[in-house]
Write an enzyme that holds these catalytic residues in place. Structure first.
Site, PDB file in Angstrom:
ATOM      1  N   TRP A   1      -2.103   1.236  -7.465  1.00  0.00           N
ATOM      2  CA  TRP A   1      -2.308  -0.004  -6.712  1.00  0.00           C
ATOM      3  C   TRP A   1      -1.010  -0.792  -6.807  1.00  0.00           C
ATOM      4  CZ3 TRP A   1      -6.105  -1.507  -3.506  1.00  0.00           C
ATOM      5  CH2 TRP A   1      -5.983  -2.810  -2.995  1.00  0.00           C
TER       6      TRP A   1
ATOM      7  N   ARG B   1      -5.837   6.258  -0.496  1.00  0.00           N
ATOM      8  CA  ARG B   1      -7.167   5.661  -0.559  1.00  0.00           C
ATOM      9  C   ARG B   1      -7.138   4.329   0.191  1.00  0.00           C
ATOM     10  NH1 ARG B   1      -9.448   1.914  -5.055  1.00  0.00           N
ATOM     11  NH2 ARG B   1     -11.562   1.642  -4.297  1.00  0.00           N
TER      12      ARG B   1
ATOM     13  N   ASN C   1     -11.112   2.353 -11.903  1.00  0.00           N
ATOM     14  CA  ASN C   1     -10.004   1.419 -11.722  1.00  0.00           C
ATOM     15  C   ASN C   1      -9.649   0.834 -13.076  1.00  0.00           C
ATOM     16  OD1 ASN C   1     -10.203   1.888  -9.007  1.00  0.00           O
ATOM     17  ND2 ASN C   1     -10.765  -0.209  -8.437  1.00  0.00           N
TER      18      ASN C   1
ATOM     19  N   GLN D   1      -7.152  -6.670   2.640  1.00  0.00           N
ATOM     20  CA  GLN D   1      -5.875  -7.014   2.008  1.00  0.00           C
ATOM     21  C   GLN D   1      -4.657  -6.607   2.836  1.00  0.00           C
ATOM     22  OE1 GLN D   1      -7.329  -5.291  -1.960  1.00  0.00           O
ATOM     23  NE2 GLN D   1      -6.029  -6.959  -2.642  1.00  0.00           N
TER      24      GLN D   1
ATOM     25  N   GLU E   1      -3.590 -10.746  -2.188  1.00  0.00           N
ATOM     26  CA  GLU E   1      -4.193 -10.564  -3.507  1.00  0.00           C
ATOM     27  C   GLU E   1      -5.362 -11.548  -3.703  1.00  0.00           C
ATOM     28  OE1 GLU E   1      -4.449  -8.351  -5.614  1.00  0.00           O
ATOM     29  OE2 GLU E   1      -4.919  -9.309  -7.504  1.00  0.00           O
ATOM     30  N   TRP E   2      -6.320 -11.492  -2.793  1.00  0.00           N
ATOM     31  CA  TRP E   2      -7.568 -12.256  -2.887  1.00  0.00           C
ATOM     32  C   TRP E   2      -7.309 -13.734  -3.208  1.00  0.00           C
ATOM     33  CZ3 TRP E   2     -10.631  -9.200  -0.422  1.00  0.00           C
ATOM     34  CH2 TRP E   2     -10.545  -7.821  -0.589  1.00  0.00           C
TER      35      TRP E   2
ATOM     36  N   TYR F   1      -6.523  -1.425 -15.364  1.00  0.00           N
ATOM     37  CA  TYR F   1      -5.253  -2.151 -15.372  1.00  0.00           C
ATOM     38  C   TYR F   1      -4.806  -2.625 -16.750  1.00  0.00           C
ATOM     39  CZ  TYR F   1      -5.677  -2.652 -10.277  1.00  0.00           C
ATOM     40  OH  TYR F   1      -5.757  -2.408  -8.932  1.00  0.00           O
TER      41      TYR F   1
ATOM     42  N   ASN G   1     -16.167  -0.242  -4.137  1.00  0.00           N
ATOM     43  CA  ASN G   1     -15.107  -0.604  -5.058  1.00  0.00           C
ATOM     44  C   ASN G   1     -15.578  -1.722  -5.986  1.00  0.00           C
ATOM     45  OD1 ASN G   1     -12.156  -0.596  -5.854  1.00  0.00           O
ATOM     46  ND2 ASN G   1     -12.460  -2.775  -5.387  1.00  0.00           N
ATOM     47  N   GLU G   2     -15.572  -1.445  -7.284  1.00  0.00           N
ATOM     48  CA  GLU G   2     -15.763  -2.466  -8.313  1.00  0.00           C
ATOM     49  C   GLU G   2     -16.952  -3.400  -8.079  1.00  0.00           C
ATOM     50  OE1 GLU G   2     -12.071  -4.570  -8.900  1.00  0.00           O
ATOM     51  OE2 GLU G   2     -11.058  -2.794  -9.645  1.00  0.00           O
TER      52      GLU G   2
ATOM     53  N   GLU H   1      -7.540   3.254  -8.929  1.00  0.00           N
ATOM     54  CA  GLU H   1      -6.563   2.157  -8.912  1.00  0.00           C
ATOM     55  C   GLU H   1      -5.984   1.983 -10.299  1.00  0.00           C
ATOM     56  OE1 GLU H   1      -7.877  -1.772  -7.679  1.00  0.00           O
ATOM     57  OE2 GLU H   1      -8.862  -0.916  -5.924  1.00  0.00           O
TER      58      GLU H   1
ATOM     59  N   HIS I   1     -15.072  -2.415   0.237  1.00  0.00           N
ATOM     60  CA  HIS I   1     -14.163  -3.074  -0.706  1.00  0.00           C
ATOM     61  C   HIS I   1     -14.230  -4.581  -0.430  1.00  0.00           C
ATOM     62  CE1 HIS I   1     -10.343  -2.355  -3.280  1.00  0.00           C
ATOM     63  NE2 HIS I   1     -10.528  -3.662  -3.252  1.00  0.00           N
TER      64      HIS I   1
HETATM   65  C1  PNW Z   1      -8.785  -4.924  -8.167  1.00  0.00           C
HETATM   66  N1  PNW Z   1      -9.956  -9.509 -12.637  1.00  0.00           N
HETATM   67  O1  PNW Z   1      -9.364  -6.164  -8.356  1.00  0.00           O
HETATM   68  C2  PNW Z   1      -9.114  -4.658  -6.716  1.00  0.00           C
HETATM   69  O2  PNW Z   1      -9.842  -3.493  -6.491  1.00  0.00           O
HETATM   70  C3  PNW Z   1      -7.957  -4.814  -5.796  1.00  0.00           C
HETATM   71  O3  PNW Z   1      -8.436  -5.117  -4.507  1.00  0.00           O
HETATM   72  C4  PNW Z   1      -6.994  -5.847  -6.333  1.00  0.00           C
HETATM   73  O4  PNW Z   1      -5.989  -6.198  -5.446  1.00  0.00           O
HETATM   74  C5  PNW Z   1      -6.428  -5.271  -7.617  1.00  0.00           C
HETATM   75  O5  PNW Z   1      -7.452  -4.981  -8.546  1.00  0.00           O
HETATM   76  C6  PNW Z   1      -5.414  -6.167  -8.307  1.00  0.00           C
HETATM   77  O6  PNW Z   1      -6.001  -7.368  -8.675  1.00  0.00           O
HETATM   78  C7  PNW Z   1      -9.439  -6.928  -9.461  1.00  0.00           C
HETATM   79  O7  PNW Z   1      -9.820 -10.762 -12.453  1.00  0.00           O
HETATM   80  C8  PNW Z   1      -9.308  -8.300  -9.288  1.00  0.00           C
HETATM   81  O8  PNW Z   1     -10.246  -9.055 -13.777  1.00  0.00           O
HETATM   82  C9  PNW Z   1      -9.474  -9.140 -10.342  1.00  0.00           C
HETATM   83  C10 PNW Z   1      -9.792  -8.634 -11.581  1.00  0.00           C
HETATM   84  C11 PNW Z   1      -9.940  -7.269 -11.764  1.00  0.00           C
HETATM   85  C12 PNW Z   1      -9.768  -6.417 -10.693  1.00  0.00           C
END
Ligand code: PNW
Length: 481
Positions: free
Chosen positions: A434, A80, A313, A23, A441-442, A315, A172-173, A384, A126
């Site tokens: 984060w 991190r 992590n 990223q 952002e993927w 959110y 990671n995740e 995160e 990651h």
């Molecule tokens: C995390 N969802 O990813 C990642 O660890 C990071 O690399 C990323 O940039 C960050 O969260 C913010 O998106 C996620 O779709 C990506 O539920 C997508 C999801 C959850 C976590």
């Protein structure tokens, strides 16, 4: 007495920021780095919203000293970051050569962090698997081959860093690698049963095998660290799992309440139960049958007890509505629907730029407690947490720098965490926001920003700290006592 105690965090609480190699680094072909599955995925038209890639990103391969200076100016205690496996071992495998220049980049970064009094936390993986391993034997889908290659990669990193690194995160995740990479196909390598999206994949089987390989390789790497490095280098090692909080769509429907528990089990306990209890959750076994792999005795011995700490992590949160019909073969969430509004039409939180993310800070406190209770009060680090802002990318730079919404997110979430620590007996010791700066952002490309620092992608990747970067230190200093 108790009721007059103010929510607070321990004095030595470790706070800082998180990023990931693909990223932020750019320089995909410099100094011998080879492709990862994300380099190739980004080249497939339609996979990334703005057609972009991590080719330049934040240019951190060249600007790591600027990144460290930025961390220092914000007052961060920790950073991190993750390792690009194909930078260190371009072809990825256990018999393939180590790329000394690529490895040196991470050694230099760690030295620079120490020179500035910042604690490095390393994520080994990651999401950017070396493309060669995917081509050679199907990556995670070939457990036998994959585990050996991952363990060798981990050993190379442990050895190179020695006692300089005290916190290692194996993955990671893994939920994202398994479900987004092998069920929905939204992330690399894009496997799914949906033939409109991909010519390959079986969403009913592959994600569960991928998850199993990840767990076994995590356990195998932890064993190597504990047996060969821990006593001399003195570090801790664990895995980072993602998980959203859940509330019933209809609070009066016991089936929605039950579905909430199932959702947590399918996303969090899928990985955490084997690590803390030695077995997959019964709810998953019931729905998935033998599509969910079983642990052999040797595998269980590797995985059970393999966390020195729990990396979390977090959110957002969802409302959960149970489904009456039998689960579809490709269902991965426990046969339920997630929604951002409940039966009364009440939204769980405000919208952001990310469709899946609506901030709900009370859910953070509840999830910290849920994890802490289920796994018998593990040491926890939040690895995160953060938010995007609706329409942030459409604003002028001056407007973007006044990111009050993000400031409030951190205020509310840090306070919720302090409540869990003070009142719910949760042993949480760190929080990595984060992210340090806007980055790739993927699948959403650069349209979605998560940084406390604005990165000017049109202006040579110059960094401009936002208000959240200026305020976050005050938030922590007011809480840590
Ligand atoms: C995390 N969802 O990813 C990642 O660890 C990071 O690399 C990323 O940039 C960050 O969260 C913010 O998106 C996620 O779709 C990506 O539920 C997508 C999801 C959850 C976590």
């Amino acid at each position: 007495m108790g009721s007059t105690t103010k929510a607070h965090l321990p004095k030595d609480f470790l706070w800082g920021f998180a990023t990931a190699s693909y990223q932020i680094e750019g320089a995909p072909h410099e100094d011998g780095r080879a492709d990862s599955i994300w380099d190739t995925f980004c080249r497939i038209p339609g996979k990334i919203a703005d057609g972009s890639s991590g080719d330049v990103a934040c240019d951190s391969y060249h600007r790591y000293k600027e990144d460290v200076a930025l961390l220092k100016s914000i007052g961060a205690k920790a950073y991190r970051f993750s390792i690009s496996w194909s930078r260190v071992i371009p072809l990825g495998g256990r018999d393939d050569p180590v790329n000394e220049k690529g490895l040196q980049y991470y050694v230099d970064l760690v030295d620079e962090l120490h020179a500035n009094g910042i604690e490095p936390l390393i994520t080994l993986f990651h999401w950017d698997l070396p493309q060669t391993l995917h081509d050679r034997y199907g990556g995670f889908l070939n457990q036998e081959e994959y585990v050996q290659d991952y363990v060798r990669f981990a050993r190379v990193m442990f050895k190179a860093m020695g006692s300089k690194v005290k916190m290692w995160i194996t993955y990671n995740e893994p939920w994202c690698s398994s479900i987004l990479g092998y069920s929905i196909g939204q992330f690399a390598p894009g496997h799914t049963s949906d033939r409109k999206k991909s010519p390959v994949g079986d969403s009913s089987i592959e994600p569960w095998r991928v998850g199993h390989s990840i767990l076994i390789s995590h356990g195998a790497a932890v064993k190597v660290y504990r047996e060969e490095f821990k006593s001399s280098d003195g570090g801790e090692i664990g895995i980072t799992l993602n998980g959203d909080w859940v509330e019933p769509w209809d609070a009066n429907d016991p089936k929605d309440v039950e579905a909430c528990e199932r959702k947590l089990e399918f996303s969090i306990s899928w990985f955490a139960d084997p690590i803390y209890k030695g077995e997959y959750p019964a709810s998953m076994r019931k729905q998935l049958g033998d599509r969910l792999p079983s642990f052999t005795d040797d595998e269980r011995a590797l995985v059970q007890g393999s966390n020195d700490f729990y990396g979390m992590n977090h959110y957002t949160a969802d409302y959960i509505k149970h489904l009456e019909s039998a689960p579809e073969p490709d269902n991965f969430n426990g046969n339920l629907e997630t929604s951002k509004t409940n039966k009364e039409g009440h939204a769980i939180g405000p919208e952001t730029q990310s469709p899946w993310l609506c901030p709900y800070a009370p859910g953070f406190r509840k999830l910290l407690k849920w994890i802490s209770d289920r796994y018998d009060r593990p040491i926890m680090y939040v690895t995160e947490s953060g938010t995007s802002l609706k329409g942030e990318n459409d604003k002028t730079r001056d407007e973007i720098l006044e990111d009050d919404f993000r400031v409030e997110y951190f205020r509310d979430y840090v306070n919720a965490m302090a409540e869990a620590s003070t009142f719910d007996d949760v042993d949480v010791r760190g929080y990595m926001a984060w992210s340090l700066m806007d980055n790739f952002e993927w699948a959403e490309g650069y349209e979605t920003r998560f940084g406390v620092t604005f990165v000017d992608y049109e202006g040579g990747q110059k960094r401009y700290p936002k208000k959240s970067a200026r305020v976050i230190g005050e938030i922590f200093s007011s809480m840590c006592e």
